[in-house]
Design a protein around this motif. Structure first.
Motif, short mmCIF file in Angstrom:
data_model
loop_
_atom_site.label_atom_id
_atom_site.label_comp_id
_atom_site.label_asym_id
_atom_site.label_seq_id
_atom_site.Cartn_x
_atom_site.Cartn_y
_atom_site.Cartn_z
N TYR A 83 -3.66 -4.31 -6.05
CA TYR A 83 -2.74 -3.75 -7.04
C TYR A 83 -2.89 -2.23 -7.02
CZ TYR A 83 -0.18 -2.51 -11.17
OH TYR A 83 0.72 -1.93 -12.02
N LEU A 84 -1.76 -1.56 -6.89
CA LEU A 84 -1.73 -0.10 -6.88
C LEU A 84 -0.64 0.35 -7.85
CD1 LEU A 84 -1.77 -1.18 -3.60
CD2 LEU A 84 -2.57 1.17 -3.36
N SER B 280 -5.00 6.59 2.91
CA SER B 280 -3.57 6.73 3.18
C SER B 280 -2.71 6.49 1.95
CB SER B 280 -3.15 5.76 4.29
OG SER B 280 -3.88 5.99 5.47
N VAL B 281 -3.33 6.18 0.82
CA VAL B 281 -2.58 5.98 -0.43
C VAL B 281 -2.90 7.14 -1.36
CG1 VAL B 281 -2.70 3.47 -0.11
CG2 VAL B 281 -4.37 4.60 -1.60
N LEU C 214 4.70 -1.28 0.71
CA LEU C 214 5.00 0.15 0.66
C LEU C 214 3.68 0.92 0.68
CD1 LEU C 214 7.89 1.63 -1.33
CD2 LEU C 214 5.73 2.88 -1.19
N TRP C 215 2.79 0.58 -0.23
CA TRP C 215 1.43 1.12 -0.23
C TRP C 215 0.45 0.00 0.04
CZ3 TRP C 215 1.42 6.06 0.23
CH2 TRP C 215 2.28 6.89 -0.50
N SER C 216 -0.59 0.27 0.83
CA SER C 216 -1.66 -0.70 1.08
C SER C 216 -2.84 0.05 1.68
CB SER C 216 -1.21 -1.80 2.04
OG SER C 216 -2.32 -2.58 2.46
N ARG D 41 -5.98 0.23 -7.82
CA ARG D 41 -6.64 -0.22 -9.05
C ARG D 41 -7.43 -1.52 -8.82
NH1 ARG D 41 -3.68 2.49 -13.10
NH2 ARG D 41 -2.94 4.40 -12.10
N PHE D 42 -7.07 -2.26 -7.76
CA PHE D 42 -7.73 -3.55 -7.51
C PHE D 42 -7.57 -3.92 -6.04
CE2 PHE D 42 -6.73 -8.11 -6.92
CZ PHE D 42 -7.99 -8.64 -7.09
N PHE D 43 -8.66 -4.45 -5.47
CA PHE D 43 -8.63 -4.94 -4.08
C PHE D 43 -9.59 -6.12 -3.98
CE2 PHE D 43 -10.33 -5.37 0.15
CZ PHE D 43 -9.23 -5.21 0.97
#
Length: 321
Positions: free
Chosen positions: A244-245, A270-271, A206-208, A277-279
């Motif tokens: 993590y979002l 785009s988010v 959904l979000w990335s 919070r984490f990538f």
């Protein structure tokens, strides 16, 4: 065509393979599907498989949630396809994974082949569980009367098939089937109102912030439902990294590092601001996955590298304390 029924399966907190027995635990792995030519497995997939076995033994692992793209690059031909052995059965062989059931969904690469064959393989393998394109799992939390609900979606049936070249899903092939799945999801979320945790899982994010970015179809169809029903988290793959979002009270767990790694963040803008919070997507990494621990008082999501290194950990509160 498969009948558009819904399934609800019970996953008891028994037959544990590790951990301390006071929680229900599972591993979430996406985009793990090897290669279509010998040796049919990548070094990253093999390293991740071994690390998953160690994590299951040390932290607990009641099941594995397979988040799609199970067989690169064009799925399987039929239920007798040797890829089931070469890319799945002969790879995830660590003692910690012995006897652990896999609950499976289809990704866009699986839809390039025969998804029905993956459903039928459930009758040939004691650990491959893929009963329907979308289904519900009720999860009992040990030591309590509490339970959680995991709703497994087919986001490709819902939104259409995208690719790895920047073309996102352009709409479902069968609009009636997509609408039926969405009705099923609404009914399941209504029925899960009393659950301590509700998790929804699909292949597309959904979000990335990664290569594929947010999925407009899911933003339109799923995001309002997730927020309205106070869903604890949405789990997915598709982008080949770990993320993590958080947005609107929902956690977004992206675990797509089972076979490839991609470090770029072309959709960072785009988010929603502050959502990421984490990538982690280092090209030098041997891969990774997420471990989820469900207790009555909290849900803990731990992102692990295939080295065993803890990359990130987040705790989610229960919907009903």
């Amino acid at each position: 065509m498969l009948a558009l029924l819904w399934l609800s399966l019970l996953v008891p907190a028994v037959s544990r393979v590790g951990g301390d027995g006071d929680a229900l635990t599972f591993l979430a792995l996406g985009d793990w599907g090897g290669l279509p030519e010998p040796p049919f497995v990548t070094p990253r997939q093999a390293a991740t498989a071994a690390a998953m076995g160690r994590a299951a033994a040390a932290l607990g692992g009641d099941f594995v949630l397979a988040l799609g793209d199970n067989f690169y690059f064009s799925g399987v031909r039929d239920e007798w396809d040797p890829r089931f052995q070469d890319t799945f059965e002969s790879v995830f062989v660590s003692p910690g994974l012995r006897g652990v059931p896999w609950y499976v969904m289809a990704g866009n690469h699986d839809h390039a082949g025969n998804v029905t064959a993956q459903l039928r393989y459930s009758h040939r393998s004691p650990r491959w569980h893929f009963p329907h394109p979308y289904y519900s799992l009720r999860l009992h939390l040990p030591g309590s009367n509490a339970s959680a609900r995991l709703l497994v979606l087919d986001s490709v049936l819902l939104c259409g098939r995208g690719d790895d070249f920047g073309r996102g899903p352009a709409g479902p092939r069968d609009a009636a089937a997509a609408a039926a799945q969405l009705r099923w999801l609404r009914a399941q979320l209504e029925a899960a109102a009393a659950e301590r945790f509700v998790l929804v899982a699909g292949h597309y994010p959904l979000w990335s912030v990664g290569k594929h970015g947010p999925t407009p179809c899911l933003l339109r169809l799923l995001r309002p439902l997730l927020r309205r029903h106070r869903v604890s988290a949405y789990l997915c793959g598709h982008d080949h990294n770990l993320q993590y979002l958080e947005e609107g009270g929902v956690g977004y767990v992206l675990s797509g590092a089972g076979n490839f790694m991609e470090d770029s963040q072309p959709h960072a803008g785009s988010v929603p601001p502050g959502a990421l919070r984490f990538f982690y997507g280092s090209a030098a990494s041997p891969g990774g996955f997420a471990h989820v621990r469900l207790e009555p008082a909290a849900a803990t999501v731990t992102f692990l590298e295939a080295t065993g290194r803890v990359l990130h950990r987040v705790t989610l509160p229960p919907r009903h304390p």
